[in-house]
Scaffold this motif. Sequence first.
Motif, short mmCIF file in Angstrom:
data_model
loop_
_atom_site.label_atom_id
_atom_site.label_comp_id
_atom_site.label_asym_id
_atom_site.label_seq_id
_atom_site.Cartn_x
_atom_site.Cartn_y
_atom_site.Cartn_z
N VAL A 134 0.84 -1.20 0.00
CA VAL A 134 0.00 0.00 0.00
C VAL A 134 0.87 1.25 0.00
CG1 VAL A 134 -1.67 1.34 1.33
CG2 VAL A 134 -1.96 -1.13 1.11
N THR A 135 1.96 1.23 0.76
CA THR A 135 2.89 2.35 0.80
C THR A 135 3.44 2.66 -0.58
OG1 THR A 135 3.56 1.94 3.09
CG2 THR A 135 5.11 3.15 1.72
N GLU A 136 3.89 1.63 -1.29
CA GLU A 136 4.47 1.83 -2.62
C GLU A 136 3.44 2.40 -3.59
OE1 GLU A 136 5.73 -2.08 -3.46
OE2 GLU A 136 7.64 -1.91 -2.39
N ILE A 137 2.23 1.86 -3.58
CA ILE A 137 1.20 2.33 -4.51
C ILE A 137 0.80 3.76 -4.18
CG2 ILE A 137 -1.13 1.94 -5.38
CD1 ILE A 137 -0.75 -1.03 -4.68
N ALA A 138 0.61 4.04 -2.89
CA ALA A 138 0.20 5.39 -2.48
C ALA A 138 1.28 6.41 -2.80
CB ALA A 138 -0.11 5.41 -0.99
N ALA A 139 2.54 6.07 -2.52
CA ALA A 139 3.63 7.00 -2.80
C ALA A 139 3.75 7.28 -4.29
CB ALA A 139 4.94 6.45 -2.25
N ASN A 140 3.60 6.27 -5.10
CA ASN A 140 3.68 6.47 -6.54
C ASN A 140 2.56 7.37 -7.03
OD1 ASN A 140 4.91 5.78 -9.17
ND2 ASN A 140 2.95 4.79 -9.56
N ARG A 141 1.37 7.19 -6.46
CA ARG A 141 0.24 8.05 -6.85
C ARG A 141 0.50 9.48 -6.43
NH1 ARG A 141 -3.86 8.94 -10.42
NH2 ARG A 141 -5.24 10.49 -9.50
N MET A 142 1.01 9.67 -5.21
CA MET A 142 1.33 11.02 -4.75
C MET A 142 2.34 11.68 -5.68
SD MET A 142 1.64 10.39 -0.63
CE MET A 142 0.22 9.95 0.38
N ARG A 143 3.34 10.92 -6.10
CA ARG A 143 4.36 11.45 -7.00
C ARG A 143 3.75 11.91 -8.33
NH1 ARG A 143 6.85 9.47 -11.37
NH2 ARG A 143 5.83 7.44 -11.09
N LEU A 144 2.85 11.10 -8.85
CA LEU A 144 2.27 11.41 -10.16
C LEU A 144 1.47 12.71 -10.15
CD1 LEU A 144 1.11 7.85 -11.31
CD2 LEU A 144 3.03 9.19 -12.21
N VAL A 145 0.83 13.01 -9.02
CA VAL A 145 -0.01 14.22 -8.96
C VAL A 145 0.64 15.32 -8.11
CG1 VAL A 145 -2.13 12.94 -9.36
CG2 VAL A 145 -1.34 13.27 -7.02
N TRP A 146 1.94 15.17 -7.81
CA TRP A 146 2.71 16.18 -7.10
C TRP A 146 2.14 16.48 -5.71
CZ3 TRP A 146 3.96 20.37 -11.37
CH2 TRP A 146 4.69 19.76 -12.40
N THR A 147 1.77 15.45 -5.01
CA THR A 147 1.28 15.60 -3.65
C THR A 147 2.40 15.29 -2.66
OG1 THR A 147 -0.98 14.99 -4.23
CG2 THR A 147 -0.36 14.75 -1.92
N GLU A 148 2.68 16.23 -1.77
CA GLU A 148 3.66 15.98 -0.72
C GLU A 148 2.91 15.41 0.48
OE1 GLU A 148 5.98 19.44 0.05
OE2 GLU A 148 6.85 19.49 -1.97
N GLY A 149 2.96 14.10 0.62
CA GLY A 149 2.12 13.44 1.61
C GLY A 149 2.89 12.70 2.68
N SER A 150 2.12 12.15 3.62
CA SER A 150 2.67 11.41 4.75
C SER A 150 2.13 9.99 4.73
CB SER A 150 2.28 12.09 6.07
OG SER A 150 2.57 11.27 7.18
N ILE A 151 3.03 9.02 4.95
CA ILE A 151 2.65 7.61 5.06
C ILE A 151 3.21 7.08 6.37
CG2 ILE A 151 2.76 5.31 4.04
CD1 ILE A 151 3.19 6.68 1.32
N LEU A 152 2.35 6.48 7.17
CA LEU A 152 2.75 5.95 8.47
C LEU A 152 2.32 4.49 8.57
CD1 LEU A 152 3.83 6.38 11.39
CD2 LEU A 152 1.50 7.09 12.02
N ASN A 153 3.28 3.61 8.83
CA ASN A 153 3.00 2.19 9.02
C ASN A 153 3.12 1.85 10.50
OD1 ASN A 153 2.64 1.34 6.22
ND2 ASN A 153 4.80 1.83 5.97
N VAL A 154 2.06 1.28 11.05
CA VAL A 154 1.99 0.97 12.48
C VAL A 154 1.90 -0.53 12.66
CG1 VAL A 154 0.74 1.34 14.64
CG2 VAL A 154 0.80 3.16 12.90
N VAL A 155 2.89 -1.11 13.30
CA VAL A 155 2.90 -2.55 13.56
C VAL A 155 2.77 -2.76 15.06
CG1 VAL A 155 4.05 -4.75 13.16
CG2 VAL A 155 4.43 -2.84 11.59
#
Length: 247
Positions: A134-155
Amino acid sequence: MSVISRECYAVPLPELSGARVLLTGLTSASGFDIARAFADHGAHLILQSPEQSPEMTELVAVLAESTSEIRLFNTPLESDGDAARLMQAAIEASGGIDAVVNLAPIALSDIEALETPEDVEGLISEALRLPLRVTEIAANRMRLVWTEGSILNVVRVPGGIGGRAMMLADVLRAELAELTRGLARQWAAHGIRVNAIAPPSSVAAMAGEVQASDADLAAVALALASRKGHGASGHVLDAAGAARRWC
Protein backbone atom coordinates in the motif's frame (compact mmCIF):
# COMPACT_ATOMS: atom_id res chain seq x y z
CA MET A 1 -12.33 8.36 24.15
CA SER A 2 -10.05 9.73 26.85
CA VAL A 3 -9.95 13.36 27.98
CA ILE A 4 -6.29 13.46 26.96
CA SER A 5 -6.98 12.31 23.42
CA ARG A 6 -9.89 14.70 22.97
CA GLU A 7 -7.74 17.62 24.16
CA CYS A 8 -5.06 16.58 21.70
CA TYR A 9 -7.52 16.60 18.82
CA ALA A 10 -8.56 20.12 19.78
CA VAL A 11 -5.12 21.54 18.91
CA PRO A 12 -5.78 23.51 15.70
CA LEU A 13 -4.27 21.97 12.56
CA PRO A 14 -6.15 23.81 9.80
CA GLU A 15 -3.95 22.31 7.07
CA LEU A 16 -5.70 18.96 7.68
CA SER A 17 -9.14 20.32 6.82
CA GLY A 18 -10.15 18.62 3.59
CA ALA A 19 -7.10 16.35 3.58
CA ARG A 20 -7.79 12.93 2.06
CA VAL A 21 -6.69 10.32 4.58
CA LEU A 22 -6.61 6.58 3.97
CA LEU A 23 -6.65 4.37 7.07
CA THR A 24 -6.24 0.62 6.54
CA GLY A 25 -6.70 -2.15 9.09
CA LEU A 26 -9.41 -0.37 11.09
CA THR A 27 -11.42 -2.56 13.46
CA SER A 28 -13.85 -1.90 16.27
CA ALA A 29 -10.97 -2.65 18.68
CA SER A 30 -8.18 -0.67 17.03
CA GLY A 31 -7.77 2.51 15.03
CA PHE A 32 -10.91 4.44 15.95
CA ASP A 33 -8.99 7.16 17.81
CA ILE A 34 -6.83 7.74 14.73
CA ALA A 35 -9.85 8.06 12.46
CA ARG A 36 -11.64 10.31 14.95
CA ALA A 37 -8.59 12.56 15.27
CA PHE A 38 -8.51 13.24 11.54
CA ALA A 39 -12.30 13.55 11.36
CA ASP A 40 -12.28 16.16 14.09
CA HIS A 41 -9.93 18.24 11.93
CA GLY A 42 -12.25 18.03 8.93
CA ALA A 43 -10.30 15.45 6.95
CA HIS A 44 -12.02 13.32 4.33
CA LEU A 45 -11.72 9.70 5.46
CA ILE A 46 -11.23 6.61 3.32
CA LEU A 47 -11.40 3.62 5.66
CA GLN A 48 -10.54 -0.01 5.02
CA SER A 49 -11.74 -2.59 7.50
CA PRO A 50 -11.88 -6.38 7.36
CA GLU A 51 -14.69 -6.28 9.91
CA GLN A 52 -18.39 -6.16 9.20
CA SER A 53 -20.18 -5.88 12.52
CA PRO A 54 -22.77 -3.73 14.31
CA GLU A 55 -19.95 -2.18 16.32
CA MET A 56 -18.16 -1.08 13.18
CA THR A 57 -21.38 0.38 11.78
CA GLU A 58 -21.83 2.42 14.95
CA LEU A 59 -18.25 3.68 14.90
CA VAL A 60 -18.54 4.82 11.29
CA ALA A 61 -21.76 6.65 12.20
CA VAL A 62 -19.91 8.46 15.00
CA LEU A 63 -17.11 9.44 12.61
CA ALA A 64 -19.63 10.75 10.10
CA GLU A 65 -20.75 13.33 12.67
CA SER A 66 -17.33 15.00 12.54
CA THR A 67 -16.37 14.96 8.86
CA SER A 68 -18.13 15.95 5.68
CA GLU A 69 -16.93 12.92 3.75
CA ILE A 70 -16.30 9.32 4.77
CA ARG A 71 -16.04 6.17 2.69
CA LEU A 72 -15.74 2.65 4.07
CA PHE A 73 -14.39 -0.36 2.20
CA ASN A 74 -15.27 -3.62 3.97
CA THR A 75 -12.89 -5.79 1.99
CA PRO A 76 -9.97 -7.59 3.62
CA LEU A 77 -6.42 -7.03 2.38
CA GLU A 78 -5.18 -10.53 1.65
CA SER A 79 -3.13 -10.11 -1.51
CA ASP A 80 -1.17 -7.56 -3.52
CA GLY A 81 -4.14 -7.43 -5.87
CA ASP A 82 -6.44 -6.49 -2.99
CA ALA A 83 -4.07 -3.65 -2.07
CA ALA A 84 -3.96 -2.37 -5.64
CA ARG A 85 -7.75 -2.51 -6.00
CA LEU A 86 -8.24 -0.70 -2.69
CA MET A 87 -5.92 2.12 -3.72
CA GLN A 88 -7.62 2.44 -7.10
CA ALA A 89 -11.06 2.61 -5.47
CA ALA A 90 -9.86 5.09 -2.85
CA ILE A 91 -8.32 7.36 -5.45
CA GLU A 92 -11.37 7.20 -7.69
CA ALA A 93 -13.61 8.02 -4.74
CA SER A 94 -11.60 10.95 -3.41
CA GLY A 95 -9.54 12.18 -6.33
CA GLY A 96 -6.27 11.47 -4.55
CA ILE A 97 -4.59 10.71 -1.22
CA ASP A 98 -2.75 13.13 1.09
CA ALA A 99 -1.98 10.84 4.01
CA VAL A 100 -1.98 7.10 4.70
CA VAL A 101 -1.97 5.21 7.99
CA ASN A 102 -1.57 1.43 7.72
CA LEU A 103 -2.38 -0.62 10.82
CA ALA A 104 -0.71 -4.04 10.84
CA PRO A 105 -1.43 -5.99 14.04
CA ILE A 106 0.27 -9.33 14.66
CA ALA A 107 -2.00 -11.90 16.25
CA LEU A 108 -1.24 -13.60 19.55
CA SER A 109 -1.79 -17.02 17.99
CA ASP A 110 0.89 -16.31 15.37
CA ILE A 111 3.40 -15.34 18.08
CA GLU A 112 2.62 -18.43 20.13
CA ALA A 113 3.33 -20.61 17.08
CA LEU A 114 6.90 -19.30 16.67
CA GLU A 115 9.57 -21.97 17.09
CA THR A 116 12.61 -20.95 15.03
CA PRO A 117 14.33 -17.78 13.78
CA GLU A 118 12.98 -18.65 10.35
CA ASP A 119 9.46 -18.58 11.78
CA VAL A 120 10.11 -15.09 13.13
CA GLU A 121 11.43 -13.83 9.80
CA GLY A 122 8.49 -15.36 7.97
CA LEU A 123 5.91 -13.81 10.30
CA ILE A 124 7.48 -10.36 10.03
CA SER A 125 7.68 -10.60 6.25
CA GLU A 126 4.02 -11.55 6.03
CA ALA A 127 2.94 -8.84 8.49
CA LEU A 128 4.76 -6.12 6.55
CA ARG A 129 4.01 -7.30 3.01
CA LEU A 130 0.65 -5.62 2.41
CA PRO A 131 1.29 -2.38 4.36
CA LEU A 132 4.46 -1.92 2.32
CA ARG A 133 2.58 -2.65 -0.89
CA VAL A 134 0.00 0.00 0.00
CA THR A 135 2.89 2.35 0.80
CA GLU A 136 4.47 1.83 -2.62
CA ILE A 137 1.20 2.33 -4.51
CA ALA A 138 0.20 5.39 -2.48
CA ALA A 139 3.63 7.00 -2.80
CA ASN A 140 3.68 6.47 -6.54
CA ARG A 141 0.24 8.05 -6.85
CA MET A 142 1.33 11.02 -4.75
CA ARG A 143 4.36 11.45 -7.00
CA LEU A 144 2.27 11.41 -10.16
CA VAL A 145 -0.01 14.22 -8.96
CA TRP A 146 2.71 16.18 -7.10
CA THR A 147 1.28 15.60 -3.65
CA GLU A 148 3.66 15.98 -0.72
CA GLY A 149 2.12 13.44 1.61
CA SER A 150 2.67 11.41 4.75
CA ILE A 151 2.65 7.61 5.06
CA LEU A 152 2.75 5.95 8.47
CA ASN A 153 3.00 2.19 9.02
CA VAL A 154 1.99 0.97 12.48
CA VAL A 155 2.90 -2.55 13.56
CA ARG A 156 1.51 -3.78 16.88
CA VAL A 157 2.05 -6.95 18.89
CA PRO A 158 0.14 -8.02 22.01
CA GLY A 159 1.86 -6.79 25.15
CA GLY A 160 2.84 -8.72 28.26
CA ILE A 161 3.20 -12.16 26.68
CA GLY A 162 6.84 -12.94 27.37
CA GLY A 163 10.04 -13.74 25.57
CA ARG A 164 8.71 -14.69 22.15
CA ALA A 165 6.98 -11.35 21.73
CA MET A 166 10.12 -9.51 22.90
CA MET A 167 12.29 -11.42 20.42
CA LEU A 168 9.80 -10.69 17.68
CA ALA A 169 9.72 -7.00 18.58
CA ASP A 170 13.52 -6.69 18.39
CA VAL A 171 13.78 -8.32 14.96
CA LEU A 172 10.72 -6.41 13.75
CA ARG A 173 12.15 -3.05 14.78
CA ALA A 174 15.41 -3.74 12.96
CA GLU A 175 13.73 -4.84 9.74
CA LEU A 176 11.12 -2.10 9.85
CA ALA A 177 13.82 0.53 10.40
CA GLU A 178 15.76 -0.62 7.36
CA LEU A 179 12.67 -0.74 5.16
CA THR A 180 11.43 2.65 6.36
CA ARG A 181 14.78 4.35 5.74
CA GLY A 182 14.91 2.86 2.26
CA LEU A 183 11.40 4.02 1.38
CA ALA A 184 12.05 7.47 2.82
CA ARG A 185 15.17 7.86 0.65
CA GLN A 186 13.31 6.57 -2.41
CA TRP A 187 10.50 9.12 -2.16
CA ALA A 188 12.25 12.08 -0.48
CA ALA A 189 12.82 13.95 -3.73
CA HIS A 190 9.05 14.03 -4.27
CA GLY A 191 8.23 15.41 -0.80
CA ILE A 192 6.70 12.12 0.37
CA ARG A 193 7.47 11.20 3.97
CA VAL A 194 7.48 7.61 5.22
CA ASN A 195 7.64 6.75 8.93
CA ALA A 196 6.71 3.82 11.14
CA ILE A 197 5.70 2.95 14.68
CA ALA A 198 6.89 -0.33 16.19
CA PRO A 199 6.33 -2.06 19.53
CA PRO A 200 8.85 -1.39 22.33
CA SER A 201 12.17 -3.23 22.15
CA SER A 202 12.87 -6.00 24.64
CA VAL A 203 15.10 -3.67 26.66
CA ALA A 204 12.40 -1.00 26.78
CA ALA A 205 9.72 -3.54 27.66
CA MET A 206 11.78 -4.96 30.53
CA ALA A 207 12.32 -1.38 31.74
CA GLY A 208 8.55 -0.93 31.96
CA GLU A 209 7.69 0.76 28.67
CA VAL A 210 4.19 -0.16 27.54
CA GLN A 211 2.54 -0.43 24.17
CA ALA A 212 1.32 2.80 22.61
CA SER A 213 -2.39 3.42 23.08
CA ASP A 214 -4.73 4.35 20.24
CA ALA A 215 -4.67 7.93 21.55
CA ASP A 216 -0.85 7.92 21.32
CA LEU A 217 -1.00 6.63 17.75
CA ALA A 218 -3.54 9.31 16.86
CA ALA A 219 -1.30 12.07 18.23
CA VAL A 220 1.67 10.86 16.19
CA ALA A 221 -0.34 10.36 13.00
CA LEU A 222 -1.79 13.87 13.25
CA ALA A 223 1.59 15.46 13.85
CA LEU A 224 3.26 13.65 10.96
CA ALA A 225 0.46 14.52 8.52
CA SER A 226 0.47 18.20 9.54
CA ARG A 227 3.10 20.90 9.04
CA LYS A 228 4.75 19.71 12.26
CA GLY A 229 5.86 16.57 10.47
CA HIS A 230 7.25 18.06 7.28
CA GLY A 231 10.83 17.47 8.38
CA ALA A 232 10.32 13.93 9.63
CA SER A 233 10.88 10.92 7.41
CA GLY A 234 12.63 7.58 7.67
CA HIS A 235 12.02 7.13 11.39
CA VAL A 236 10.73 4.25 13.50
CA LEU A 237 9.02 6.02 16.38
CA ASP A 238 8.20 5.01 19.93
CA ALA A 239 4.69 6.38 20.33
CA ALA A 240 3.94 5.46 23.96
CA GLY A 241 2.93 8.60 25.84
CA ALA A 242 2.66 10.76 22.72
CA ALA A 243 -0.89 11.81 23.57
CA ARG A 244 0.55 13.63 26.59
CA ARG A 245 3.82 14.84 25.06
CA TRP A 246 2.73 15.98 21.61
CA CYS A 247 -0.43 17.96 22.36
